[in-house]
Design a protein around this motif. Structure first.
Motif, PDB file in Angstrom:
ATOM      1  N   ASP A 175       0.820  -1.208   0.000  1.00  0.00           N
ATOM      2  CA  ASP A 175       0.000   0.000   0.000  1.00  0.00           C
ATOM      3  C   ASP A 175       0.853   1.257   0.000  1.00  0.00           C
ATOM      4  O   ASP A 175       0.554   2.219  -0.687  1.00  0.00           O
ATOM      5  N   SER A 176       1.930   1.243   0.768  1.00  0.00           N
ATOM      6  CA  SER A 176       2.775   2.438   0.857  1.00  0.00           C
ATOM      7  C   SER A 176       3.584   2.644  -0.412  1.00  0.00           C
ATOM      8  O   SER A 176       3.925   3.762  -0.757  1.00  0.00           O
ATOM      9  N   SER A 177       3.853   1.570  -1.160  1.00  0.00           N
ATOM     10  CA  SER A 177       4.649   1.726  -2.381  1.00  0.00           C
ATOM     11  C   SER A 177       3.867   2.420  -3.480  1.00  0.00           C
ATOM     12  O   SER A 177       4.449   3.011  -4.377  1.00  0.00           O
ATOM     13  N   GLY A 178       2.554   2.387  -3.407  1.00  0.00           N
ATOM     14  CA  GLY A 178       1.751   3.045  -4.436  1.00  0.00           C
ATOM     15  C   GLY A 178       1.162   4.360  -3.983  1.00  0.00           C
ATOM     16  O   GLY A 178       0.332   4.933  -4.651  1.00  0.00           O
ATOM     17  N   SER A 179       1.593   4.853  -2.843  1.00  0.00           N
ATOM     18  CA  SER A 179       0.983   6.072  -2.298  1.00  0.00           C
ATOM     19  C   SER A 179       1.966   7.236  -2.297  1.00  0.00           C
ATOM     20  O   SER A 179       3.100   7.120  -2.720  1.00  0.00           O
ATOM     21  N   ASP A 180       1.496   8.339  -1.782  1.00  0.00           N
ATOM     22  CA  ASP A 180       2.343   9.528  -1.638  1.00  0.00           C
ATOM     23  C   ASP A 180       3.479   9.267  -0.662  1.00  0.00           C
ATOM     24  O   ASP A 180       4.485   9.951  -0.687  1.00  0.00           O
ATOM     25  N   PHE A 181       3.309   8.275   0.211  1.00  0.00           N
ATOM     26  CA  PHE A 181       4.320   7.917   1.197  1.00  0.00           C
ATOM     27  C   PHE A 181       5.632   7.574   0.501  1.00  0.00           C
ATOM     28  O   PHE A 181       6.684   8.067   0.857  1.00  0.00           O
ATOM     29  N   SER A 182       5.561   6.743  -0.539  1.00  0.00           N
ATOM     30  CA  SER A 182       6.791   6.341  -1.225  1.00  0.00           C
ATOM     31  C   SER A 182       7.363   7.482  -2.053  1.00  0.00           C
ATOM     32  O   SER A 182       8.564   7.634  -2.164  1.00  0.00           O
ATOM     33  N   SER A 183       6.505   8.301  -2.658  1.00  0.00           N
ATOM     34  CA  SER A 183       7.036   9.410  -3.454  1.00  0.00           C
ATOM     35  C   SER A 183       7.671  10.467  -2.567  1.00  0.00           C
ATOM     36  O   SER A 183       8.604  11.150  -2.977  1.00  0.00           O
TER      37      SER A 183
END
Length: 133
Positions: free
Chosen positions: A111-119
């Motif tokens: 989930d975090s890899s596809g969110s603003d979290f990873s960017s």
């Protein structure tokens, strides 16, 4: 005496984990977080009162008890919107051998890899950084 104290500590931790599960199911995430943190608390308690003495014995809790506490605390943090904290606790629970926590950790990572979290973690991968100036 020490054996009895350790057994009672384990039983207390189990009771607190049952409370945490009830709080989690009723979406009372703050109290769930508190109950799990109580189980995970180390020997750095205050003044030697009964509570800090009881917490000091939690260091002897089994890895399975600690894993459940981390797993439930991860879910509570997720319910409170603390994704980074949930990821950290899910990782700790997975490391201690909690199979359900391994699944939760994997889900949080996906989930975090596809969110603003990873960017936010790696701005070089964001599409805006590829534009020429």
């Amino acid at each position: 005496h020490d054996e009895t104290k350790a057994r009672m500590s384990e039983e207390y931790a189990t009771c607190r984990l049952h409370q945490a599960l009830c709080y989690l199911k009723s979406e009372n995430f703050e109290q769930c977080l508190e109950a799990c943190t109580d189980v995970l608390q180390d020997a750095d308690g205050q003044d030697g009162d009964e509570t800090s003495e009881r917490r000091a014995t939690f260091a002897s809790n089994s890895p399975a008890v600690k894993a459940r506490a981390y797993h439930r605390r991860a879910k509570a943090k997720l319910g409170l919107g603390d994704t980074a904290g949930a990821l950290q606790d899910a990782r700790a629970a997975a490391f201690l051998g909690d199979g359900k926590a391994v699944a939760l950790y994997g889900k949080l990572m996906r989930d975090s890899s596809g969110s603003d979290f990873s960017s936010a973690l790696n701005p070089l991968l964001s599409p805006q950084s590829t534009s020429s100036s």
